[in-house]
Write a protein that holds these residues in place. Structure first.
Motif, PDB file in Angstrom:
ATOM      1  N   GLN A   1      36.984  30.901  44.159  1.00 14.45           N
ATOM      2  CA  GLN A   1      35.531  30.933  44.264  1.00 14.45           C
ATOM      3  C   GLN A   1      34.979  29.595  44.752  1.00 14.45           C
ATOM      4  OE1 GLN A   1      34.164  32.114  40.359  1.00 14.45           O
ATOM      5  NE2 GLN A   1      35.436  33.961  40.397  1.00 14.45           N
ATOM      6  N   ASN A   2      35.746  28.522  44.525  1.00 15.08           N
ATOM      7  CA  ASN A   2      35.333  27.188  44.939  1.00 15.08           C
ATOM      8  C   ASN A   2      36.074  26.707  46.181  1.00 15.08           C
ATOM      9  OD1 ASN A   2      33.402  25.757  42.810  1.00 15.08           O
ATOM     10  ND2 ASN A   2      34.759  27.170  41.705  1.00 15.08           N
ATOM     11  N   SER A   3      36.600  27.655  46.956  1.00 16.39           N
ATOM     12  CA  SER A   3      37.247  27.384  48.257  1.00 16.39           C
ATOM     13  C   SER A   3      38.508  26.538  48.137  1.00 16.39           C
ATOM     14  CB  SER A   3      36.252  26.718  49.217  1.00 16.39           C
ATOM     15  OG  SER A   3      35.112  27.519  49.403  1.00 16.39           O
ATOM     16  N   VAL A   4      39.213  26.665  47.012  1.00 16.98           N
ATOM     17  CA  VAL A   4      40.526  26.028  46.856  1.00 16.98           C
ATOM     18  C   VAL A   4      41.582  27.110  47.096  1.00 16.98           C
ATOM     19  CG1 VAL A   4      42.107  24.819  45.311  1.00 16.98           C
ATOM     20  CG2 VAL A   4      39.641  24.385  45.165  1.00 16.98           C
ATOM     21  N   PRO A   5      42.413  26.987  48.138  1.00 20.77           N
ATOM     22  CA  PRO A   5      43.408  28.029  48.434  1.00 20.77           C
ATOM     23  C   PRO A   5      44.529  28.049  47.397  1.00 20.77           C
ATOM     24  CG  PRO A   5      43.712  26.144  49.888  1.00 20.77           C
ATOM     25  CD  PRO A   5      42.460  25.872  49.101  1.00 20.77           C
ATOM     26  N   THR A   6      44.879  29.247  46.914  1.00 25.77           N
ATOM     27  CA  THR A   6      45.950  29.388  45.926  1.00 25.77           C
ATOM     28  C   THR A   6      46.909  30.498  46.336  1.00 25.77           C
ATOM     29  OG1 THR A   6      45.073  31.122  44.457  1.00 25.77           O
ATOM     30  CG2 THR A   6      44.152  28.901  44.203  1.00 25.77           C
ATOM     31  N   HIS A   7      48.032  30.545  45.660  1.00 27.71           N
ATOM     32  CA  HIS A   7      49.018  31.585  45.960  1.00 27.71           C
ATOM     33  C   HIS A   7      48.743  32.881  45.206  1.00 27.71           C
ATOM     34  CE1 HIS A   7      52.032  30.797  42.391  1.00 27.71           C
ATOM     35  NE2 HIS A   7      50.781  30.779  41.997  1.00 27.71           N
ATOM     36  N   TYR A   8      47.727  32.910  44.385  1.00 21.37           N
ATOM     37  CA  TYR A   8      47.437  34.049  43.505  1.00 21.37           C
ATOM     38  C   TYR A   8      46.984  35.268  44.297  1.00 21.37           C
ATOM     39  CZ  TYR A   8      44.884  36.858  40.053  1.00 21.37           C
ATOM     40  OH  TYR A   8      44.423  37.883  39.275  1.00 21.37           O
ATOM     41  N   LEU A   9      47.606  36.430  44.024  1.00 22.12           N
ATOM     42  CA  LEU A   9      47.226  37.683  44.668  1.00 22.12           C
ATOM     43  C   LEU A   9      46.841  38.765  43.667  1.00 22.12           C
ATOM     44  CD1 LEU A   9      49.970  37.919  47.467  1.00 22.12           C
ATOM     45  CD2 LEU A   9      47.571  37.236  47.734  1.00 22.12           C
ATOM     46  N   GLY A  10      47.161  38.580  42.402  1.00 17.99           N
ATOM     47  CA  GLY A  10      46.850  39.582  41.386  1.00 17.99           C
ATOM     48  C   GLY A  10      47.734  39.380  40.175  1.00 17.99           C
ATOM     49  N   ALA A  11      47.421  40.104  39.087  1.00 14.28           N
ATOM     50  CA  ALA A  11      48.182  39.933  37.854  1.00 14.28           C
ATOM     51  C   ALA A  11      48.298  41.249  37.104  1.00 14.28           C
ATOM     52  CB  ALA A  11      47.533  38.874  36.970  1.00 14.28           C
ATOM     53  N   ASP A  12      49.418  41.409  36.423  1.00 12.41           N
ATOM     54  CA  ASP A  12      49.649  42.516  35.490  1.00 12.41           C
ATOM     55  C   ASP A  12      49.802  41.875  34.116  1.00 12.41           C
ATOM     56  OD1 ASP A  12      50.695  44.509  33.836  1.00 12.41           O
ATOM     57  OD2 ASP A  12      51.859  45.432  35.448  1.00 12.41           O
ATOM     58  N   LEU A  13      48.693  41.790  33.368  1.00 13.48           N
ATOM     59  CA  LEU A  13      48.713  41.080  32.089  1.00 13.48           C
ATOM     60  C   LEU A  13      49.641  41.740  31.082  1.00 13.48           C
ATOM     61  CD1 LEU A  13      44.915  40.199  31.680  1.00 13.48           C
ATOM     62  CD2 LEU A  13      46.768  38.714  32.473  1.00 13.48           C
ATOM     63  N   ASP A  14      49.738  43.068  31.107  1.00 13.09           N
ATOM     64  CA  ASP A  14      50.591  43.762  30.146  1.00 13.09           C
ATOM     65  C   ASP A  14      52.055  43.397  30.330  1.00 13.09           C
ATOM     66  OD1 ASP A  14      48.450  45.045  28.953  1.00 13.09           O
ATOM     67  OD2 ASP A  14      48.586  46.810  30.260  1.00 13.09           O
ATOM     68  N   GLN A  15      52.466  43.196  31.596  1.00 15.76           N
ATOM     69  CA  GLN A  15      53.860  42.869  31.891  1.00 15.76           C
ATOM     70  C   GLN A  15      54.114  41.362  31.966  1.00 15.76           C
ATOM     71  OE1 GLN A  15      56.338  45.216  32.117  1.00 15.76           O
ATOM     72  NE2 GLN A  15      54.747  46.691  31.535  1.00 15.76           N
ATOM     73  N   GLY A  16      53.050  40.580  31.918  1.00 13.43           N
ATOM     74  CA  GLY A  16      53.208  39.125  32.034  1.00 13.43           C
ATOM     75  C   GLY A  16      53.587  38.671  33.428  1.00 13.43           C
ATOM     76  N   LEU A  17      53.137  39.424  34.452  1.00 18.59           N
ATOM     77  CA  LEU A  17      53.539  39.156  35.830  1.00 18.59           C
ATOM     78  C   LEU A  17      52.343  38.780  36.704  1.00 18.59           C
ATOM     79  CD1 LEU A  17      55.950  42.187  36.364  1.00 18.59           C
ATOM     80  CD2 LEU A  17      56.639  39.775  36.240  1.00 18.59           C
TER      81      LEU A  17
ATOM     82  N   VAL B   1      40.840  20.445  42.869  1.00 15.18           N
ATOM     83  CA  VAL B   1      41.251  21.189  41.671  1.00 15.18           C
ATOM     84  C   VAL B   1      40.777  20.461  40.423  1.00 15.18           C
ATOM     85  CG1 VAL B   1      43.226  21.924  40.276  1.00 15.18           C
ATOM     86  CG2 VAL B   1      43.247  22.292  42.743  1.00 15.18           C
ATOM     87  N   GLY B   2      40.978  19.142  40.390  1.00 15.21           N
ATOM     88  CA  GLY B   2      40.562  18.355  39.238  1.00 15.21           C
ATOM     89  C   GLY B   2      39.065  18.446  38.994  1.00 15.21           C
ATOM     90  N   ALA B   3      38.277  18.367  40.054  1.00 14.67           N
ATOM     91  CA  ALA B   3      36.823  18.415  39.906  1.00 14.67           C
ATOM     92  C   ALA B   3      36.356  19.763  39.357  1.00 14.67           C
ATOM     93  CB  ALA B   3      36.155  18.131  41.249  1.00 14.67           C
ATOM     94  N   VAL B   4      36.915  20.852  39.899  1.00 16.95           N
ATOM     95  CA  VAL B   4      36.537  22.191  39.431  1.00 16.95           C
ATOM     96  C   VAL B   4      36.968  22.387  37.979  1.00 16.95           C
ATOM     97  CG1 VAL B   4      36.919  24.672  39.757  1.00 16.95           C
ATOM     98  CG2 VAL B   4      36.606  23.181  41.750  1.00 16.95           C
ATOM     99  N   LEU B   5      38.196  21.987  37.681  1.00 17.33           N
ATOM    100  CA  LEU B   5      38.729  22.159  36.331  1.00 17.33           C
ATOM    101  C   LEU B   5      37.958  21.314  35.318  1.00 17.33           C
ATOM    102  CD1 LEU B   5      40.933  23.445  34.582  1.00 17.33           C
ATOM    103  CD2 LEU B   5      42.438  21.539  35.197  1.00 17.33           C
ATOM    104  N   LYS B   6      37.689  20.061  35.666  1.00 12.29           N
ATOM    105  CA  LYS B   6      36.988  19.159  34.751  1.00 12.29           C
ATOM    106  C   LYS B   6      35.601  19.701  34.399  1.00 12.29           C
ATOM    107  CE  LYS B   6      35.730  14.271  34.175  1.00 12.29           C
ATOM    108  NZ  LYS B   6      36.498  14.089  32.930  1.00 12.29           N
ATOM    109  N   ALA B   7      34.894  20.205  35.417  1.00 11.16           N
ATOM    110  CA  ALA B   7      33.547  20.734  35.188  1.00 11.16           C
ATOM    111  C   ALA B   7      33.588  21.963  34.287  1.00 11.16           C
ATOM    112  CB  ALA B   7      32.888  21.071  36.527  1.00 11.16           C
ATOM    113  N   ASP B   8      34.571  22.834  34.489  1.00 11.79           N
ATOM    114  CA  ASP B   8      34.645  24.045  33.678  1.00 11.79           C
ATOM    115  C   ASP B   8      35.042  23.725  32.237  1.00 11.79           C
ATOM    116  OD1 ASP B   8      34.515  27.087  33.890  1.00 11.79           O
ATOM    117  OD2 ASP B   8      36.461  26.797  32.919  1.00 11.79           O
ATOM    118  N   LEU B   9      35.999  22.828  32.058  1.00 10.65           N
ATOM    119  CA  LEU B   9      36.424  22.465  30.709  1.00 10.65           C
ATOM    120  C   LEU B   9      35.313  21.754  29.949  1.00 10.65           C
ATOM    121  CD1 LEU B   9      40.062  21.279  31.492  1.00 10.65           C
ATOM    122  CD2 LEU B   9      39.412  23.306  30.177  1.00 10.65           C
TER     123      LEU B   9
END
Length: 228
Positions: A67-83, A163-171
């Motif tokens: 959402q803050n224009s930081v590119p990541t490798h994340y494509l989706g998650a299956d929380l039940d399977q931990g994947l 990443v640090g700036a986004v994370l710091k503000a949210d925390l």
């Protein structure tokens, strides 16, 4: 599913029929002598449910980064399977570290007092090598070893600072002050760089309003209370 890599806290799998790459978040936690510590290079124990909790936190922060224009490798998650489904990238054995104040191994390495503030932030890059003790590594050496192309060292540090700036503000909204963090970077065939692995208390340290530094297990539980 073919196992590609087995790490301390995650295992990487690939579905050979589709080529899809998945990360399995494990219940193991880094630390030593029964004390959990995100900065440790050894597994200090196992906590039931830690893997799925870590995946839920990672999902929250990877989506926040996007959402803050930081590119990541994340494509989706299956929380039940931990994947977590991720992009298939080349990940050099490097960790990109950002510090808002002196703490932990940095104080031991350079004989610095704790809580020395850094303005601007302090960044460093280490070679991921347990045998060598994760030594600091320069841009020139990264290029000599074929780990990064010209310009990518500085590009990765720019991503780290965002990443640090986004994370710091949210925390901060959760009354937590970010002390330091480390990320890993993956690179696609076109040279595009992405934040990879995870974004959880396993890669950062925070201080609460009482001046205490919660371990990664307690910090994860606190975050889940806020983000669920």
């Amino acid at each position: 599913m073919k196992e590609l890599y087995d790490g301390k806290t995650k295992t990487v799998f690939q579905d050979e029929s589709t080529g899809t790459v998945w990360l399995l978040f494990k219940d193991s936690a880094t630390g030593e002598d029964g004390v959990f510590d995100p900065g440790s290079n050894t597994v200090g124990g196992s906590v039931p449910g830690k893997g799925k909790d870590g995946l839920e936190v990672s999902q929250y922060y990877f989506e926040l980064m996007e959402q803050n224009s930081v590119p990541t490798h994340y494509l989706g998650a299956d929380l039940d399977q931990g994947l977590m489904q991720v992009r298939q990238l080349t990940v050099p054995p490097l960790e990109f570290v950002l510090r808002y104040e002196s703490a932990g191994s940095m104080c031991r390495r350079f004989d610095l007092p704790e809580r020395l503030p850094f303005d601007p932030v302090y960044t460093e890059v280490t070679l991921k090598s347990d045998e060598q003790g994760d030594p600091l590594i320069t841009d020139r050496l990264c290029q000599m070893k074929g780990l990064l192309a010209p310009g990518q060292y500085d590009q990765a540090l720019a991503i780290l600072e965002k990443v640090g700036a986004v994370l710091k503000a949210d925390l901060a909204k959760m009354d937590l002050d970010l002390i330091d963090l480390k990320i890993e970077i993956g690179i696609d065939e076109a040279g595009q760089m992405y934040v990879v692995d995870e974004i959880t208390p396993d890669i950062w340290r925070v201080r609460d309003q009482n001046g205490q530094i919660p371990n990664q297990i307690d910090c994860t539980r606190l975050l889940l209370e806020k983000i669920r």
